[in-house]
Design a protein around this motif. Structure first.
Motif, PDB file in Angstrom:
ATOM      1  N   ASP A  46       0.835  -1.315  -0.065  1.00  0.00           N
ATOM      2  CA  ASP A  46       0.050  -0.002   0.041  1.00  0.00           C
ATOM      3  C   ASP A  46       0.877   1.227  -0.112  1.00  0.00           C
ATOM      4  O   ASP A  46       2.051   1.294  -0.242  1.00  0.00           O
ATOM      5  N   SER A  47       0.179   2.426   0.191  1.00  0.00           N
ATOM      6  CA  SER A  47       1.175   3.649   0.071  1.00  0.00           C
ATOM      7  C   SER A  47       1.919   3.899   1.107  1.00  0.00           C
ATOM      8  O   SER A  47       2.920   4.694   1.033  1.00  0.00           O
ATOM      9  N   THR A  48       1.835   3.124   2.334  1.00  0.00           N
ATOM     10  CA  THR A  48       2.728   3.025   3.284  1.00  0.00           C
ATOM     11  C   THR A  48       3.746   1.983   3.418  1.00  0.00           C
ATOM     12  O   THR A  48       4.346   1.685   4.255  1.00  0.00           O
ATOM     13  N   PHE A  49       3.792   1.161   1.993  1.00  0.00           N
ATOM     14  CA  PHE A  49       4.686   0.122   2.250  1.00  0.00           C
ATOM     15  C   PHE A  49       4.254  -1.068   2.962  1.00  0.00           C
ATOM     16  O   PHE A  49       5.139  -1.755   3.197  1.00  0.00           O
ATOM     17  N   VAL A  50       3.316  -1.205   3.390  1.00  0.00           N
ATOM     18  CA  VAL A  50       2.599  -2.383   3.983  1.00  0.00           C
ATOM     19  C   VAL A  50       1.982  -3.401   2.980  1.00  0.00           C
ATOM     20  O   VAL A  50       1.252  -3.022   2.038  1.00  0.00           O
ATOM     21  N   PRO A  51       2.528  -4.744   2.961  1.00  0.00           N
ATOM     22  CA  PRO A  51       2.004  -5.711   1.922  1.00  0.00           C
ATOM     23  C   PRO A  51       0.368  -5.521   2.056  1.00  0.00           C
ATOM     24  O   PRO A  51      -0.249  -5.469   3.191  1.00  0.00           O
ATOM     25  N   ILE A  52      -0.172  -5.876   0.760  1.00  0.00           N
ATOM     26  CA  ILE A  52      -1.554  -5.785   0.720  1.00  0.00           C
ATOM     27  C   ILE A  52      -2.271  -7.150   0.733  1.00  0.00           C
ATOM     28  O   ILE A  52      -1.504  -8.263   0.261  1.00  0.00           O
ATOM     29  N   GLN A  53      -3.076  -7.541   1.622  1.00  0.00           N
ATOM     30  CA  GLN A  53      -3.823  -8.901   1.642  1.00  0.00           C
ATOM     31  C   GLN A  53      -4.673  -9.288   0.705  1.00  0.00           C
ATOM     32  O   GLN A  53      -4.664 -10.452   0.147  1.00  0.00           O
ATOM     33  N   GLU A  54      -5.465  -8.316   0.203  1.00  0.00           N
ATOM     34  CA  GLU A  54      -6.770  -8.618  -0.400  1.00  0.00           C
ATOM     35  C   GLU A  54      -7.176  -7.224  -1.376  1.00  0.00           C
ATOM     36  O   GLU A  54      -7.168  -6.382  -0.783  1.00  0.00           O
ATOM     37  N   VAL A  55      -7.461  -7.478  -2.595  1.00  0.00           N
ATOM     38  CA  VAL A  55      -8.305  -6.400  -3.318  1.00  0.00           C
ATOM     39  C   VAL A  55      -9.437  -6.794  -4.124  1.00  0.00           C
ATOM     40  O   VAL A  55      -9.399  -8.036  -4.456  1.00  0.00           O
ATOM     41  N   ASN A  56     -10.625  -6.007  -3.841  1.00  0.00           N
ATOM     42  CA  ASN A  56     -11.852  -6.052  -4.410  1.00  0.00           C
ATOM     43  C   ASN A  56     -12.228  -5.196  -5.314  1.00  0.00           C
ATOM     44  O   ASN A  56     -12.030  -3.866  -5.060  1.00  0.00           O
ATOM     45  N   SER A  57     -12.543  -5.642  -6.536  1.00  0.00           N
ATOM     46  CA  SER A  57     -13.117  -4.763  -7.263  1.00  0.00           C
ATOM     47  C   SER A  57     -14.365  -5.007  -7.947  1.00  0.00           C
ATOM     48  O   SER A  57     -14.548  -6.292  -8.260  1.00  0.00           O
ATOM     49  N   GLU A  58     -15.390  -4.143  -8.214  1.00  0.00           N
ATOM     50  CA  GLU A  58     -16.843  -4.542  -8.755  1.00  0.00           C
ATOM     51  C   GLU A  58     -17.106  -3.041  -9.331  1.00  0.00           C
ATOM     52  O   GLU A  58     -17.012  -2.002  -9.118  1.00  0.00           O
ATOM     53  N   GLY A  59     -18.131  -3.344 -10.419  1.00  0.00           N
ATOM     54  CA  GLY A  59     -18.519  -2.236 -11.138  1.00  0.00           C
ATOM     55  C   GLY A  59     -19.475  -2.713 -12.146  1.00  0.00           C
ATOM     56  O   GLY A  59     -19.835  -3.588 -12.493  1.00  0.00           O
ATOM     57  N   ILE A  60     -19.795  -1.608 -13.120  1.00  0.00           N
ATOM     58  CA  ILE A  60     -20.658  -1.609 -14.133  1.00  0.00           C
ATOM     59  C   ILE A  60     -19.899  -1.395 -15.458  1.00  0.00           C
ATOM     60  O   ILE A  60     -19.514   0.032 -15.571  1.00  0.00           O
ATOM     61  N   GLU A  61     -20.137  -1.891 -16.581  1.00  0.00           N
ATOM     62  CA  GLU A  61     -19.659  -1.491 -17.970  1.00  0.00           C
ATOM     63  C   GLU A  61     -20.822  -1.445 -18.891  1.00  0.00           C
ATOM     64  O   GLU A  61     -21.726  -2.516 -18.887  1.00  0.00           O
ATOM     65  N   ILE A  62     -20.813  -0.547 -19.704  1.00  0.00           N
ATOM     66  CA  ILE A  62     -21.882  -0.330 -20.592  1.00  0.00           C
ATOM     67  C   ILE A  62     -21.499   0.023 -22.050  1.00  0.00           C
ATOM     68  O   ILE A  62     -20.363   0.751 -22.183  1.00  0.00           O
ATOM     69  N   GLU A  63     -21.923  -0.741 -23.100  1.00  0.00           N
ATOM     70  CA  GLU A  63     -21.741  -0.383 -24.440  1.00  0.00           C
ATOM     71  C   GLU A  63     -23.103  -0.436 -25.275  1.00  0.00           C
ATOM     72  O   GLU A  63     -23.987  -1.193 -24.906  1.00  0.00           O
ATOM     73  N   ALA A  64     -23.173   0.635 -25.987  1.00  0.00           N
ATOM     74  CA  ALA A  64     -24.349   0.778 -26.860  1.00  0.00           C
ATOM     75  C   ALA A  64     -24.023   1.458 -28.070  1.00  0.00           C
ATOM     76  O   ALA A  64     -23.115   2.296 -28.019  1.00  0.00           O
ATOM     77  N   THR A  65     -24.758   1.051 -29.319  1.00  0.00           N
ATOM     78  CA  THR A  65     -24.468   1.944 -30.577  1.00  0.00           C
ATOM     79  C   THR A  65     -25.978   1.902 -31.150  1.00  0.00           C
ATOM     80  O   THR A  65     -26.784   1.005 -31.075  1.00  0.00           O
ATOM     81  N   TYR A  66     -26.304   3.109 -31.685  1.00  0.00           N
ATOM     82  CA  TYR A  66     -27.449   3.137 -32.423  1.00  0.00           C
ATOM     83  C   TYR A  66     -27.199   3.926 -33.847  1.00  0.00           C
ATOM     84  O   TYR A  66     -26.389   4.838 -33.943  1.00  0.00           O
ATOM     85  N   SER A  67     -27.857   3.388 -34.818  1.00  0.00           N
ATOM     86  CA  SER A  67     -27.517   3.984 -36.218  1.00  0.00           C
ATOM     87  C   SER A  67     -28.839   3.867 -37.028  1.00  0.00           C
ATOM     88  O   SER A  67     -29.769   3.189 -36.758  1.00  0.00           O
ATOM     89  N   MET A  68     -28.944   4.882 -37.899  1.00  0.00           N
ATOM     90  CA  MET A  68     -30.265   5.001 -38.789  1.00  0.00           C
ATOM     91  C   MET A  68     -29.662   4.947 -40.305  1.00  0.00           C
ATOM     92  O   MET A  68     -28.580   5.225 -40.621  1.00  0.00           O
ATOM     93  N   GLU A  69     -30.616   4.547 -41.147  1.00  0.00           N
ATOM     94  CA  GLU A  69     -30.454   4.369 -42.523  1.00  0.00           C
ATOM     95  C   GLU A  69     -29.829   5.659 -43.267  1.00  0.00           C
ATOM     96  O   GLU A  69     -29.010   5.594 -44.050  1.00  0.00           O
ATOM     97  N   SER A  70     -30.471   6.871 -42.553  1.00  0.00           N
ATOM     98  CA  SER A  70     -30.048   7.979 -43.137  1.00  0.00           C
ATOM     99  C   SER A  70     -28.486   8.168 -42.827  1.00  0.00           C
ATOM    100  O   SER A  70     -27.859   9.235 -43.366  1.00  0.00           O
TER     101      SER A  70
END
Length: 678
Positions: free
Chosen positions: A531-555
């Motif tokens: 970590d930022s104080t040079f103490v070893p890290i025991q566990e890392v947890n990560s969670e989140g949301i990812e979004i992808e979208a596309t919309y198109s028209m004939e024009s």
């Protein structure tokens, strides 16, 4: 992130997608009749689609950037391409030295170019730096060499490519001669010239594609990219951001047998930089304690690939790939540049800066894809093995050694009826790792795998989920720490999501694709971080949301949107919890564009990131940056097929520093690119 906060963010996500769809409905008012194609037009642009297709047919969180988008972005590096993928963040910018990829909080760090949890593959060859202190070199290649870049986020979908992958996999595929000859006998030449105002950048790329016979194709690509130090949005010069990188690509494919079912491809990919009197610390902007060096870096990738895919035989689709990637870093300390040179710390600091780094990865991968039916289930099974040897010479900053691995892997896409797809995957890997002097050696092995499931409804909706477990086996850097050499890092990841694809939603000929993915990962038995104080890290947890979208028209109107929202925390060995030191910012990207016939493509892109407090308690400011792009394809005359691209990046000259970066981002940059295939 608690369940309540996940629910709130998911509701916010649905609202954003709703607005996105509604915006597409309102855009019907912008419809124009597509321009008619002139006589003799050799068009390649398909109207009625966004810049990037969303991969809605798979449970894996994968994004593909094709040749059209590669060209359109006028990227100065591969980094500038992949950071447009949700969940991907650049560490310390996009210059050849000092840059790195962070995917879902893993990959490059503030100290090293890699933490071994993101895999970089070029034509199947494993590349990327070792844990060289303050030297990041994962992205040491030029985008002009490639025709497609794909990014797999997370662990599911990674078992064909390696172990210990938590952040993801980046795959780059080089150009082929047939991409320009169209598979027909002949000689084609493509020339690209580009210039940029910020840093007075220049690029030239020359491609010779020759197909003397139907079954032989040869390509040669020479690219030179040269940029001075750039200015930030505040008008101040950002020192030590200049670079000059020549790159070469040679590639030949010979096909033979009935229906040309056999093929052999040989390729050689080379890039280099040669810098004088620059900081040893490639992450910083000044020499600091380490002083300056003269540094030359060469990156070479050689490959020999055999493929056999007989017509009418669904049980054989063989791919055997022998690759070797080599990186040489030659550093010579500039006398008098370090303030520690005459102090007791000098004997430790100076050899670090005056060290040569030399390592290579040799890999043989053989896999066969087969399609068959058992009862009510169809199988698309990929099974293979991998032999890999990493070798690194001794250096003052890191021990030398050899890491030999053997892996077996299998991935089976099982379809049941018209709705269900189950994909079990496994990888078994053994390791023999030893120091060059023979003083220590260790044997390790790991069994890892995952399962994804997807259910597709008849109305365009699909839901999916997955779980995966992987182990990151010990690395050469840790040979001096016996406890680390018998303790692989372990991780599991769970994902849940939904996708939707439809046409004729608001108007005839329009199309919508959208995908939302929730993930949660836990990493434990950690040997890579403190970590930022040079103490070893025991566990890392990560969670989140990812979004992808596309919309198109004939024009010709289109809109693309992606976003990544997450929370990342760490727990050190004393039980103290805090924000994960490599946590990326929440970010989003929206593109609105219009194709006018086959000639014009005009777009505006808004890139934004949210402010947050990092692991040190410091505030990282958010930002919003506009990028404008225009592409014109000549339709008539002797220059038919020529492409003219104008881009204005950071159009309003915003001064900002992205999360995980130590350098100010570039200010306004006008780019002009001309390209023509003869």
């Amino acid at each position: 992130m608690g369940k309540d906060r996940i629910a709130i963010r998911l509701l916010g996500t649905v609202s954003v997608l709703g607005l996105f769809i509604g915006m597409g409905a309102q855009a019907q008012e912008l419809q124009l009749e597509p321009a008619s194609e002139p006589e003799g037009f050799l068009g390649t642009v398909e109207l009625g689609q966004g810049k990037r297709e969303v991969q809605v047919s798979t449970a894996a969180p994968v994004t593909v950037i094709n040749q059209e988008e590669l060209d359109d972005r006028q990227a100065g590096s591969v980094a500038e391409l992949v950071d447009s993928v949700p969940g991907v963040t650049l560490v310390n910018g996009s210059r050849p030295q000092g840059s790195g990829l962070n995917i879902r909080g893993f990959g490059a760090t503030s100290s090293f170019g890699t933490d071994q949890k993101v895999q970089i593959l070029i034509d199947g060859a494993s590349t990327g730096s070792e844990e060289l202190y303050r030297i990041g070199t994962q992205l040491f290649t030029d985008p002009e060499l490639y025709k497609e870049v794909s990014v797999i986020r997370g662990t599911i979908g990674s078992f064909e490519f390696g172990s210990g992958i938590i952040g993801g996999v980046v795959q780059l595929e080089t150009k082929d001669a047939s991409d320009f000859t169209g598979g027909e006998v002949g000689l084609r030449f493509r020339q690209t010239l580009g210039a940029s105002t910020n840093a007075e950048g220049f690029v030239t790329s020359s491609i010779l594609a020759w197909q003397p016979t139907e079954n032989l194709e040869v390509l040669f690509n020479y690219t030179l990219r040269d940029v001075d130090a750039y200015k930030g949005g505040d008008g101040q010069l950002v020192p030590n951001t200049e670079s000059r990188m020549p790159s070469y690509l040679g590639k030949a494919t010979y096909s033979f047998g009935d229906n040309l079912e056999h093929s052999i491809t040989a390729s050689y990919n080379y890039s280099e930089t040669d810098e004088k009197d620059v900081p040893y610390d490639t992450f910083g902007t000044t020499g600091g304690s380490f002083g300056n060096v003269d540094r030359k870096v060469t990156n070479e990738i050689a490959g020999l690939r055999y493929r056999w895919n007989p017509v009418g035989n669904d049980l054989i689709d063989l791919d055997v790939n022998l690759t070797q990637s080599t990186q040489h870093i030659v550093s010579n300390y500039v006398a008098g540049s370090s303030p520690l040179e005459g102090t007791p710390s000098g004997p430790r600091i100076i050899p670090l800066a005056d060290a040569d780094q030399d390592y290579e990865i040799t890999k043989l991968t053989a896999k066969n894809s087969m399609y068959f039916v058992t009862g009510i289930a169809t199988h698309d099974l990929r099974i293979g093995f991998e032999l890999m040897q990493k070798e690194r010479l001794n250096a003052p900053s890191a021990p030398g050694g050899t890491d030999k691995r053997i892996a077996l892997f299998a991935v089976d896409d099982i379809g049941i009826g018209d709705h269900w797809t189950f994909t079990p995957a496994m990888r078994f890997e053994t390791q023999d790792i030893e120091a060059h002097d023979g003083s220590v050696s260790y044997d390790n092995s790991a069994l890892m795998g995952g399962l994804s499931a997807r259910y597709a409804f008849d109305n365009g909706w699909a839901i999916f989920g997955s779980g995966a477990y992987t182990e990151n086996l010990p690395i050469i850097d840790d040979l001096g720490t016996p406890r680390y050499m018998t303790m692989p890092e372990r991780s599991h990841t769970f994902e849940l999501g939904a996708s939707y694809a439809t046409t004729d939603l608001f108007a005839g000929g329009d199309a919508l694709q959208a995908k939302v993915n929730l993930f949660r990962s836990t990493l434990w038995d950690i040997t890579s971080y403190v970590d930022s104080t040079f103490v070893p890290i025991q566990e890392v947890n990560s969670e989140g949301i990812e979004i992808e979208a596309t919309y198109s028209m004939e024009s010709g109107f289109y809109a693309d949107f992606n976003a990544a929202i997450g929370e990342y925390d760490e727990v050190n060995s004393t039980g103290v919890a805090g924000i994960w030191r490599n946590a990326p910012a929440d970010s989003a990207r929206l593109t609105l564009g219009k194709r006018i016939g086959a000639a014009w493509d005009l777009s505006w892109e808004l890139v934004g990131a949210k402010s947050f407090t990092d692991s040190t308690g410091s505030k990282v400011n958010g930002y919003g940056v506009s990028n404008l792009r225009a592409t014109y394809r000549v339709q008539t005359g002797v220059m038919t097929g020529a492409e003219v691209r104008l881009g204005i990046e950071n159009a309003f000259d915003k001064a900002y520093t992205p999360a995980l970066a130590t350098r100010t981002a570039p200010g306004r940059n006008v780019k002009l690119t001309l390209a023509k295939t003869f």
